[in-house]
Design an enzyme around this catalytic site. Structure first.
Site, PDB file in Angstrom:
ATOM      1  CD  GLU A 269      49.917  16.300  64.843  1.00  0.00           C
ATOM      2  OE1 GLU A 269      50.279  15.968  65.984  1.00  0.00           O
ATOM      3  OE2 GLU A 269      49.019  17.112  64.611  1.00  0.00           O
ATOM      4  CG  ASP A 348      43.480  18.039  67.004  1.00  0.00           C
ATOM      5  OD1 ASP A 348      43.253  17.114  67.805  1.00  0.00           O
ATOM      6  OD2 ASP A 348      44.523  18.703  67.007  1.00  0.00           O
ATOM      7  CD  GLU A 376      45.413  20.537  71.460  1.00  0.00           C
ATOM      8  OE1 GLU A 376      45.151  19.348  71.705  1.00  0.00           O
ATOM      9  OE2 GLU A 376      46.160  20.892  70.522  1.00  0.00           O
TER      10      GLU A 376
END
Ligand code: GCV
Length: 661
Positions: A269, A348, A376
């Site tokens: 990333e 993820d 998240e």
């Protein structure tokens, strides 16, 4: 201004029947270090608050509690034994940390108002490393933080205050022995954490941590030799770069008591890494490992490496495959003090993912399981989602890498391959909110993660009950109702969000709220591939081939749609809406039904909570009520958006004729 904070599960309330008072007259220890001192003072504090006993120091002969270091007793540095006989309590260990964990275990027993008579308990921690990763930034924000700002950093300063100690107590009380305080995305002033600039504060912090048996770790920027050292490259094979890291390590280990090592997110990333120089992850990690080896330091190297620029037309490239593709060829090439940190699933932290095939794939490399308690993708601490059942499933997953001892828990505890550098880590869910975790019930995940990492034999129900007893007391109604909410919460969240393992369907960027196509047209390589006939990603051997990354038995299970566990059906297969599931329903009907059920269960959880109004402290009641009201209405929004989307795509009506827009 300092924000106030509560004591969470360490807020001791006076025992109603105070049956254990006789045991807490005086205390003796033969430990002479700081951790033994902490153990004594924690015990004294708890005895006073829970039982009203003022414990003095006593001699070996007279003390009613003895915290004893017993060399070679087979418990190791962190294991403990608690024995009660004739009104005397002995906590034994080979190390002071074991004494401290034993003391916290005694305190939990007192909080649970359990009798101590005749007690005999022996515990050795399941995982050697039990770690928290904080994604805190130097400006005080927290990446994926849902409970306020950082209590480690503010405006480029490192904070060390009473809250640092309060945090260390909480972490240590559930067995955490390592903490990374800064975000894995290391940029700007965070790169300077390894410079002298912050040495005074980090020294003070690591001293506090060390008193609670916790090693401080730092996330580092792989390009630091360039950004800080003025070097032209960060090439791990460049002797000058190697030297730079060696000097950095010497400096850090020289000044930070009990410093653990570095956590590295590289070539992921947008973060720098060894790829820039044509080097492998092993070369990158080993260079750092060599720099810290002589201090007993560790390098924790993340496997979250994937191409986030995938072309949607390319149906062979699969983000799920990339962790394995990148790291499997390097198995056995890492130094002994490198640990690969592997997210539980290949994507993820979705509400449901298969276990990463790196577990059971890697045989000659230390590995650590990374889970996320910062929710998240699981409700961001506004929705209740007790994640321990998910973690337990992951740990119990049989990788089929050998006949026995092949579960993920065997691998990360060192049982399978005899490793000692391994363990489990959670992305933390704390912030400077008064209750630490935003949602009061999210504290069950923090507590529970620690407890499970220390004792993987505990059931998720036991962990929930311990947390409830320590936090709210032992009232049977509270126990029953909050347990029920916690145990319902993950399945319920899964029902009203993305179905059967397909994941995502959230707003890109901030990852909250329903958005079925949010990621479908984005660049991150996360698709559901829904059309008017069906949905799901074909990861079978004729699709992306991801299922083949598993050991044969599991590859066959996932690769054939009729063998695939249905909760993961859409992760592995593209399925027509009229396909009949084993429960006899069509896929589309299953989607409708689970979404109606999920939304109504969210309302049921709120009703259960509301019935506790007179039973839990008012502020806690109101905080939770507000969030659960939001959850109940947000679950309806999820239900409606998902059902409407699939109704309009498939044009197949709900058999029960319920309202779908
Ligand atoms: C810290 C996901 C998250 C990022 C996180 C990253 C990681 O992409 O959305 O916030 O970065 O995972 O685990 O490194």
């Amino acid at each position: 201004m300092e924000k106030k904070y509560e004591k969470a599960w360490l807020s001791y309330r006076r025992s109603r029947n105070a049956q254990n008072t006789g045991h807490f007259g005086s205390v003796f220890t033969n430990g002479t270090g700081v951790v033994a001192e902490t153990a004594v003072s924690e015990l004294q504090g708890a005895a006073k608050e829970l039982l009203g006993c003022h414990m003095e120091r006593g001699s070996w002969e007279e003390a009613s509690v003895r915290l004893i270091l017993e060399p070679n007793c087979g418990l190791g540095e962190e294991g403990y034994e608690i024995r009660e006989s004739a009104g005397r309590l002995t906590v034994a260990s080979e190390g002071e940390r074991g004494l401290l964990y034993g003391v916290f275990a005694c305190i939990r027993l007192l909080q649970g108002e359990k009798p101590l008579e005749g007690l005999s308990v022996r515990k050795i921690p399941s995982a050697p490393l039990r770690m928290l990763n904080h994604w805190d930034n130097m400006d005080g924000s927290i990446e994926r933080g849902y409970s306020g700002d950082s209590f480690f950093f503010r405006e480029d300063k490192v904070l060390v205050d009473d809250r640092t100690r309060a945090y260390a107590r909480l972490a240590s009380s559930v067995g955490i022995n390592a903490v990374v305080i800064n975000n894995v995305n290391v940029k700007g002033s965070a790169t300077r954490l390894i410079e002298d600039d912050y040495s005074r504060e980090l020294e003070a912090m690591s001293e506090i941590f060390a008193g609670y048996g916790i090693a401080l770790y730092l996330s580092i920027n792989f390009a630091a030799p360039m950004e800080l050292g003025g070097h032209e490259s960060a090439d791990p094979c460049d002797p000058q770069v190697q030297q730079w890291w060696k000097e950095k390590a010497a400096d850090l280990y020289g000044r930070l008591p009990g410093f653990g090592g570095f956590l590295v997110k590289a070539d992921s990333e947008g973060r720098p890494g060894p790829f820039t120089y044509g080097r492998t992850h092993a070369e990158g990690a080993n260079m750092l490992a060599d720099a810290v080896a002589s201090y007993g330091g560790r390098i924790i190297w993340r496997c979250f490496v994937y191409n986030c620029q995938q072309d949607w037309r390319d149906k062979k490239t699969d983000r799920a495959k990339s962790g394995y593709d990148n790291f499997m060829p390097l198995d056995g090439k890492f130094r002994d003090n490198v640990i690969l940190q592997i997210k539980n699933g290949p994507m993820d932290f979705q509400v449901r993912e298969p276990v990463s095939p790196l577990f059971g794939g890697l045989e000659h490399t230390n590995s650590m399981l990374e889970v996320q308690i910062a929710q998240e993708y699981t409700g961001q601490q506004r929705h209740v989602c007790y994640l321990l059942p998910m973690f337990k499933q992951v740990l119990e997953f049989k990788t089929c890498c050998r006949e026995d001892h092949d579960r993920v828990r065997d691998i990360v505890t060192g049982r399978t391959f005899g490793q000692t550098n391994c363990g489990i880590v959670a992305v933390a869910n704390t912030g400077d909110d008064e209750n630490w975790t935003g949602h009061d019930l999210a504290a069950a995940n923090l507590f529970g993660f620690g407890r499970l990492s220390f004792d993987m034999d505990l059931s998720v129900e036991e962990i929930a009950e311990e947390w409830i007893a320590c936090t709210f007391g032992n009232d049977p109604e509270i126990m029953e109702k909050i347990s029920k909410i916690l145990m319902m919460s993950w399945p319920t969240y899964e029902k009203y969000t993305s179905p059967l393992g397909i994941g995502w369907m959230v707003n890109p960027g901030y990852h909250y709220g329903p958005n079925v196509d949010g990621y479908e047209y984005d660049r991150w390589g996360t698709y559901h591939r829904a059309d008017h006939k069906g949905i799901g990603v074909d990861r079978s051997p004729t699709g992306t081939g991801y299922s083949e990354q598993y050991r044969r038995q599991n590859a066959d299970m996932y690769g054939k749609r009729e063998n695939c566990p249905e909760e993961l059906l859409l992760f592995f297969h593209h399925i027509p809406y009229d396909y009949r599931l084993s429960i006899g329903k069509t896929l589309i009907q299953h989607i409708y039904d689970t979404h109606f059920e999920g939304a109504s269960e969210a309302k049921e959880m709120l009703d259960i909570w509301n019935s506790l109004e007179s039973k839990v402290p008012e502020t806690v009641f109101e905080r939770v009520q507000k969030r659960m009201e939001h959850q109940a209405s947000h679950a309806e929004e999820w239900r409606d958006q998902i059902n409407t989307y699939f109704y309009r795509k498939s044009m197949i009506p709900d058999e029960q004729g319920r309202k779908i827009y």
